[in-house]
Design a protein around this motif. Structure first.
Motif, PDB file in Angstrom:
ATOM      1  N   PHE A 186      -1.443  38.763   9.735  1.00  0.00           N
ATOM      2  CA  PHE A 186      -0.648  37.843   9.734  1.00  0.00           C
ATOM      3  C   PHE A 186      -0.229  37.315  10.590  1.00  0.00           C
ATOM      4  N   ARG A 187       0.598  36.304  10.544  1.00  0.00           N
ATOM      5  CA  ARG A 187       0.793  35.333  11.298  1.00  0.00           C
ATOM      6  C   ARG A 187       1.767  34.672  11.402  1.00  0.00           C
ATOM      7  N   SER A 188       2.535  34.297  11.980  1.00  0.00           N
ATOM      8  CA  SER A 188       4.265  33.250  11.582  1.00  0.00           C
ATOM      9  C   SER A 188       3.836  32.104  12.423  1.00  0.00           C
ATOM     10  N   GLU A 189       3.990  31.257  11.726  1.00  0.00           N
ATOM     11  CA  GLU A 189       4.249  29.545  12.432  1.00  0.00           C
ATOM     12  C   GLU A 189       5.592  29.262  12.060  1.00  0.00           C
ATOM     13  N   LYS A 190       5.742  27.906  12.417  1.00  0.00           N
ATOM     14  CA  LYS A 190       7.683  27.157  12.215  1.00  0.00           C
ATOM     15  C   LYS A 190       7.277  26.919  10.587  1.00  0.00           C
ATOM     16  N   ALA A 191       6.125  26.098  10.313  1.00  0.00           N
ATOM     17  CA  ALA A 191       6.855  26.017   8.859  1.00  0.00           C
ATOM     18  C   ALA A 191       5.465  26.716   7.787  1.00  0.00           C
ATOM     19  N   ASN A 240      -9.891  37.425   1.851  1.00  0.00           N
ATOM     20  CA  ASN A 240      -8.870  36.356   1.518  1.00  0.00           C
ATOM     21  C   ASN A 240      -8.359  35.834   2.654  1.00  0.00           C
ATOM     22  N   PHE A 241      -7.903  34.604   2.764  1.00  0.00           N
ATOM     23  CA  PHE A 241      -7.047  33.856   3.080  1.00  0.00           C
ATOM     24  C   PHE A 241      -6.245  33.310   2.506  1.00  0.00           C
ATOM     25  N   LYS A 242      -4.355  33.252   3.131  1.00  0.00           N
ATOM     26  CA  LYS A 242      -3.864  32.430   2.615  1.00  0.00           C
ATOM     27  C   LYS A 242      -2.658  31.783   3.399  1.00  0.00           C
ATOM     28  N   TYR A 243      -2.305  30.839   2.755  1.00  0.00           N
ATOM     29  CA  TYR A 243      -1.413  29.893   3.738  1.00  0.00           C
ATOM     30  C   TYR A 243      -0.602  29.077   3.609  1.00  0.00           C
ATOM     31  N   GLU A 244       1.025  29.962   3.209  1.00  0.00           N
ATOM     32  CA  GLU A 244       2.246  29.312   2.595  1.00  0.00           C
ATOM     33  C   GLU A 244       2.919  28.764   3.290  1.00  0.00           C
ATOM     34  N   LYS A 245       3.440  27.848   3.284  1.00  0.00           N
ATOM     35  CA  LYS A 245       3.889  26.757   3.648  1.00  0.00           C
ATOM     36  C   LYS A 245       5.617  27.172   3.058  1.00  0.00           C
ATOM     37  N   SER A 246       6.550  27.283   4.166  1.00  0.00           N
ATOM     38  CA  SER A 246       8.560  27.893   3.756  1.00  0.00           C
ATOM     39  C   SER A 246       9.100  26.754   3.592  1.00  0.00           C
ATOM     40  N   GLU A 274       3.109  30.140   6.508  1.00  0.00           N
ATOM     41  CA  GLU A 274       3.027  32.175   7.324  1.00  0.00           C
ATOM     42  C   GLU A 274       1.674  31.974   6.141  1.00  0.00           C
ATOM     43  N   VAL A 275       1.395  32.766   7.238  1.00  0.00           N
ATOM     44  CA  VAL A 275      -0.630  33.361   6.969  1.00  0.00           C
ATOM     45  C   VAL A 275      -0.782  34.722   7.038  1.00  0.00           C
ATOM     46  N   SER A 276      -1.179  35.010   5.663  1.00  0.00           N
ATOM     47  CA  SER A 276      -1.811  36.470   5.131  1.00  0.00           C
ATOM     48  C   SER A 276      -3.104  36.486   5.637  1.00  0.00           C
ATOM     49  N   ASN A 277      -4.179  37.478   5.824  1.00  0.00           N
ATOM     50  CA  ASN A 277      -4.961  37.668   5.202  1.00  0.00           C
ATOM     51  C   ASN A 277      -5.867  38.996   5.444  1.00  0.00           C
ATOM     52  N   TYR A 278      -6.411  38.720   4.601  1.00  0.00           N
ATOM     53  CA  TYR A 278      -7.313  41.147   4.587  1.00  0.00           C
ATOM     54  C   TYR A 278      -8.500  40.427   4.195  1.00  0.00           C
ATOM     55  N   ALA A 279      -9.573  41.140   5.048  1.00  0.00           N
ATOM     56  CA  ALA A 279     -10.590  41.768   4.719  1.00  0.00           C
ATOM     57  C   ALA A 279     -11.224  43.355   4.173  1.00  0.00           C
ATOM     58  N   ILE A 280     -12.180  43.344   3.806  1.00  0.00           N
ATOM     59  CA  ILE A 280     -12.595  44.843   2.883  1.00  0.00           C
ATOM     60  C   ILE A 280     -13.620  45.122   2.545  1.00  0.00           C
ATOM     61  N   GLY A 281     -14.865  45.600   3.350  1.00  0.00           N
ATOM     62  CA  GLY A 281     -15.618  46.174   3.031  1.00  0.00           C
ATOM     63  C   GLY A 281     -17.253  46.312   3.901  1.00  0.00           C
ATOM     64  N   PRO A 282     -18.385  47.000   3.383  1.00  0.00           N
ATOM     65  CA  PRO A 282     -19.151  47.548   3.645  1.00  0.00           C
ATOM     66  C   PRO A 282     -19.591  47.829   5.091  1.00  0.00           C
ATOM     67  N   CYS A 283     -19.886  48.070   5.871  1.00  0.00           N
ATOM     68  CA  CYS A 283     -20.241  47.431   7.002  1.00  0.00           C
ATOM     69  C   CYS A 283     -21.163  48.735   7.662  1.00  0.00           C
ATOM     70  N   HIS A 336      -3.646  33.532  18.994  1.00  0.00           N
ATOM     71  CA  HIS A 336      -3.033  32.256  18.469  1.00  0.00           C
ATOM     72  C   HIS A 336      -1.411  33.194  17.616  1.00  0.00           C
ATOM     73  N   GLY A 337      -1.046  34.173  18.548  1.00  0.00           N
ATOM     74  CA  GLY A 337       0.142  34.440  17.868  1.00  0.00           C
ATOM     75  C   GLY A 337       0.010  35.932  16.172  1.00  0.00           C
ATOM     76  N   SER A 338      -1.314  36.421  16.083  1.00  0.00           N
ATOM     77  CA  SER A 338      -1.612  36.648  15.249  1.00  0.00           C
ATOM     78  C   SER A 338      -1.220  38.404  14.922  1.00  0.00           C
TER      79      SER A 338
END
Length: 205
Positions: free
Chosen positions: A68-73, A109-115, A75-84, A40-42
């Motif tokens: 992170f991924r940039s789309e037409k309208a 944490n998933f964040k979808y921010e429209k421009s 911006e997606v920025s996600n992160y994950a952190i923890g034990p494995c 998906h281009g991320s």
């Protein structure tokens, strides 16, 4: 005679305890740097720190991912952190290649921010704890350098925050809608691992 026997048993118990304690010390530490582009281009970046005993039966790690991924309208920025935790299942080529089941329990944490307006006023967010079993395929290229390719998939219980927009008298306002739900998630990484501890002596392997 009884006292000497008890003393001998105590000595054997202490010596065996010290040997087992010595074997239980973590002998190897590694840091890993990873990158995996999705269809998906991320862009996915990984960083992990792991420790394990010389037998490498079980590896304990702290893993973090930023995406992170940039789309037409949007911006997606996600992160994950923890034990494995990963456990050796199969090994080949004198244990140079290993297949390991893993269990990754991150906070995500998933964040979808429209421009575009009015979506740019407030980002949609999903955050919560995840339970992600998976599988790793890893190999040792040298005594210090290794490669890991893995995937973890499962569910996470997320708190969602989404804006609801309204227009009154030409003025746009919004309320934040909050909910909790279960979601499906899959994380894939490709990492280079570097051993940061000293090399073992031949008799220590």
């Amino acid at each position: 005679m009884l006292k000497s026997g008890l003393a001998l048993c105590l000595l054997l118990l202490l010596s065996s305890g010290s040997i087992s304690a010595k074997d239980n010390i973590f002998k190897e530490q590694r840091i890993g740097f990873g990158y995996y582009p999705s269809f998906h281009g991320s862009q996915n970046f990984w960083l992990n720190y792991s420790v394990n005993k010389r037998s490498r039966k079980t590896i304990y790690a702290i893993r973090g991912m930023y995406n992170f991924r940039s789309e037409k309208a949007q911006e997606v920025s996600n992160y994950a952190i923890g034990p494995c935790v990963s456990v050796k299942l199969l090994s080949f080529f004198k244990e140079r290649l290993e297949i390991r089941p893993t269990l990754y329990i991150p906070y995500v944490n998933f964040k979808y921010e429209k421009s575009t307006y009015p979506g740019s006023l407030y980002a949609t967010q999903y955050n919560g704890a995840a339970f992600l079993p998976g599988l790793n395929l890893q190999t040792e290229l040298t005594d210090r350098i290794g490669v890991r390719y893995g995937a973890n998939a499962g569910i996470y219980y997320a708190k969602t925050r989404e804006p609801i927009f309204e227009q009154k008298n030409g003025v746009t306002t919004y309320d934040v809608y909050t909910d909790k739900n279960m979601y499906w998630i899959m994380l894939i990484d490709f990492s280079i691992t570097i051993k940061i501890t000293k090399n073992y002596l031949p008799h220590q392997r």
